[in-house]
Design an enzyme around this catalytic site. Structure first.
Site, PDB file in Angstrom:
ATOM      1  CG  HIS A   4      36.248 -19.740 -10.949  1.00 41.69           C
ATOM      2  ND1 HIS A   4      35.115 -20.469 -10.703  1.00 41.69           N
ATOM      3  CD2 HIS A   4      35.993 -19.015 -12.065  1.00 41.69           C
ATOM      4  CE1 HIS A   4      34.211 -20.216 -11.628  1.00 41.69           C
ATOM      5  NE2 HIS A   4      34.707 -19.330 -12.463  1.00 41.69           N
ATOM      6  CD  GLU A  49      38.183 -12.697 -15.332  1.00 41.10           C
ATOM      7  OE1 GLU A  49      37.181 -11.997 -15.600  1.00 41.10           O
ATOM      8  OE2 GLU A  49      38.105 -13.770 -14.709  1.00 41.10           O
ATOM      9  CD  GLU A  88      28.242 -22.511 -14.710  1.00 40.17           C
ATOM     10  OE1 GLU A  88      29.443 -22.226 -14.800  1.00 40.17           O
ATOM     11  OE2 GLU A  88      27.346 -21.864 -15.280  1.00 40.17           O
ATOM     12  CD  GLU A 111      30.164 -21.788 -10.752  1.00 37.96           C
ATOM     13  OE1 GLU A 111      30.076 -20.569 -10.453  1.00 37.96           O
ATOM     14  OE2 GLU A 111      30.884 -22.186 -11.666  1.00 37.96           O
TER      15      GLU A 111
END
Length: 105
Positions: free
Chosen positions: A6, A24, A53, A55
């Site tokens: 992101h 992460e 969603e 993307e």
């Protein structure tokens, strides 16, 4: 399905990926070589209770030279090492896993 980078506005994809690998999974840049973008795809997924969603995702690949990880439990629900070839050739073996919706794409 390792990390979701992101990138923020003005941030390069590779920089965002390096940051998210560390946040992460605790994987630092000295643990991998040859981080590169290999593909891009667009997907759309409707969720019954949450809406849509939609993307455009970049697929990146790197070669781990040190596989020591320290996952952030608030980000990572589980870890499973699977050779890509096995996963690609036998996806039914992994259907019981709760994978991200774009993983199969």
């Amino acid at each position: 399905g390792t990390v979701a980078s992101h990138p923020r506005e003005g941030e390069e994809q590779l920089d965002a990926t390096r940051k998210r690998l560390e946040e992460e999974l605790g994987v630092t840049p000295d643990q991998y070589d040859d981080l590169r973008a290999t593909d891009r795809f667009e997907y759309k997924r409707y969720y019954y209770d949450e809406g849509l969603e939609w993307e455009v995702c970049t697929v990146l690949k790197a070669t781990l030279t040190d596989t020591t990880i320290d996952p952030d439990n608030s980000e990572v629900g589980g870890v499973l090492w699977v050779p890509y070839e096995r996963l690609h050739e036998h996806p039914r073996w992994y259907r019981q896993l709760d994978l991200c919706p774009w993983f199969e794409i």
